[in-house]
Design an enzyme around this catalytic site. Structure first.
Site: not given
Ligand code: NAD
Length: 508
Positions: A193, A268, A302
């Site tokens: 997804k 992550e 991140c």
């Molecule tokens: P997000 O959590 O808003 O969304 C990530 C994914 O989760 C999307 O595909 C979204 O549709 C899905 N999602 C949202 N709500 C959900 C739910 N209730 N159930 C299942 N899936 C759901 O994150 P974002 O804004 O897309 O990405 C940015 C974030 O990702 C930042 O916090 C960043 O630090 C983090 N990130 C972490 C790493 C790491 O390795 N630690 C790497 C890249 C990004």
């Protein structure tokens, strides 16, 4: 010259975008491109100029159910395929990614606003992920031999089953490959997804995998919003584990959603990573790394070093140099190869990042440079690269993940205070240390509460090494065999030598 190259890139992109505008991006389930069960779609626009890219299928719980069933159906054959054969298929995917790397980079830049200079490397890194895990596939099941006196124990691994992979919008292509490649190498089937703000390269990736010969149902991609499609995936009973990359708050939701079906999770999550610069460091190299690790990838990374912890004795001079470099950053059209900072992913995210400009002022910090929304030719979700000074660790700009080209500088007196400030946040993903003192490297390596530490270096990738965070930054590790620990079950078999005494009950 760079204007010419921008025009050339726009020309190359034009036929690629035509495909996305002519018909909606559909799900890919069981080797078929399918519309959403309701026929509903949502629009996808570029953050560069808000131009319309196209429609995207809005995934439903029913679509997720179909995809999960396809993944479950495909699982036995895929898991039983000899590792060597899986290895060849994964290398074929890597080859196809390399062939399509330019198209992937151009589309990713257009869809996310990330500068092309970084996205071309990200596409190649995606291919490397497949190659690395391809070569591990033949030995994925290997375990340990653990002889005891009258028994021998041996362990072996088997793929856990169909897994769900949920990815964010920052460098979405590379991050998807980082999750999908080890899952496939381990013998799992996948329902992916992708993030709703960056669907394009997920469609390219699954097409490449299919054309490289991946059997039907082995990877299925369902688009849609997290609260509907993502949620349904985390709750589906055929899915044994969820690998998730995204915000800490979403990770928390996913853990709750997966509780009824006892999902194994790998998270992550967010970060507020310190880069600690001591006065005995090579300050020229430190300056390069500090600027690179927050202003590259638009700060939407991140592992970005979003907190500069700088020793008081050198603070004024060093921060002034950072400021000069920030002023000189090349903000521009992401498809221009000379651009260093592009627009943020979406207007909503720009609003979030820009809200910290007022928060910084209200909390008493100084905006040394930047601090405004901006644009290129009157368009785009841009913010000025920004540096906050006179900050303390209790301020929101020091505690919260801003996820933009925004750096908060905080001064410290000595090593003890640096560690206290570094650890004084809820996150624990990465830390960067700049010092000439080898003993201090070892002490901070021990005392920083983060999953990854780089000493005298920017973030440097090494695929066998563990990647992941502590505290609110994550659960579990990726990389090398750590990835297989997540995507596989470890079994132990204990065999007797048949000459040990078995306890005897009810025997006269
Ligand atoms: P997000 O959590 O808003 O969304 C990530 C994914 O989760 C999307 O595909 C979204 O549709 C899905 N999602 C949202 N709500 C959900 C739910 N209730 N159930 C299942 N899936 C759901 O994150 P974002 O804004 O897309 O990405 C940015 C974030 O990702 C930042 O916090 C960043 O630090 C983090 N990130 C972490 C790493 C790491 O390795 N630690 C790497 C890249 C990004």
């Amino acid at each position: 010259m760079s204007q010419e190259q921008l025009n050339e890139n726009l020309e190359k992109l034009s036929p690629l975008l035509a495909e996305f505008s002519q018909q909606p991006i559909r799900h890919f389930i069981n080797s078929q491109w399918v519309a959403s069960s309701t026929g509903e779609t949502f629009s996808n626009n570029s953050p560069i100029d808000d131009s319309y890219i196209g429609e995207v299928a809005a995934g439903t719980a029913e679509d997720i159910d179909t995809a999960c069933n396809a993944a479950a159906e495909a699982f036995d054959d895929w898991a039983a395929m000899p590792g060597k054969q899986r290895r060849e298929l994964l290398h074929a995917i890597a080859d196809a990614i390399v062939t399509n790397a330019e198209a992937i980079a151009l589309v990713e830049s257009w869809d996310t606003g990330q500068p092309l200079r970084f996205m071309s490397k990200a596409a190649i890194r995606g291919a490397e992920n497949y190659r690395f895990f391809a070569d591990m596939a033949p030995n994925a099941r290997d375990g340990l031999s653990l002889p005891a006196q009258k028994h021998i124990n041996y362990s072996l691994r088997q793929p856990i089953g169909p897994v769900g992979i949920i990815t964010p919008w920052n460098t979405p292509f590379m991050l998807s490959t980082w999750k999908i490649a080890p899952a496939l190498a381990a013998g799992c089937t996948v329902v992916h997804k992708p993030a709703e703000w960056s669907p394009c390269t997920a469609a390219l990736l699954v097409k490449i995998m299919h054309e490289a010969g991946l059997p039907a149902g082995v990877v299925n991609t369902v688009h849609g919003v997290g609260e509907i499609a993502g949620k349904a995936l985390t709750e589906h009973k055929a899915i044994k584990a969820i690998a998730f990359v995204g915000e800490s708050q979403t990770g928390s939701e996913i853990m709750k959603q997966g509780a009824d079906t006892l999902k194994r999770v790998h998270f992550e999550l967010g970060g507020k990573n310190p880069v600690i610069v001591f006065d005995d460091a090579d300050l020229d190299r430190a300056l390069d790394a500090v600027v690179f690790m927050i202003y590259s990838l638009n700060g939407e990374r991140c592992t970005s070093s979003s907190r500069l912890l700088i020793q008081k004795s050198i603070a004024e001079e060093f921060v002034e140099k950072v400021k000069t470099r920030v002023a000189a950053l090349n903000v521009g059209h992401p498809l221009n190869p000379s651009t260093e900072v592009g627009p943020l992913i979406h207007e909503k995210h720009r609003e979030k990042v820009a809200s910290y400009f007022d928060i910084a002022k209200d909390d008493g910090a100084t905006i040394a440079i930047g601090g405004n929304k901006s644009d290129v030719d009157g368009k785009g979700c841009y913010v000025e690269p920004t540096l906050f000074t006179n900050a303390s660790n209790s301020m929101r700009i020091a505690q919260e993940e801003i996820f933009g080209p925004v750096l908060t500088a905080i001064e410290f007196e000595d090593e003890a205070e640096a560690i206290e400030i570094a650890n004084g946040v809820r996150y624990g993903l990465a830390g960067y240390i700049w010092t000439g003192d080898s003993g201090r490297c070892i002490r901070l390596g021990r005392d920083l509460d983060v999953g990854m530490i780089w000493v005298n270096s920017e973030n440097n990738r090494h695929l066998p090494s563990p990647f992941g965070g502590m505290k609110a930054s994550g659960i579990g590790r990726d990389g090398g065999d750590y990835s297989f620990d997540f995507y596989m079950e470890t079994k132990n078999v204990c065999i007797a030598t048949n000459d040990h005494a078995i306890p005897q009950l009810a025997k006269s």
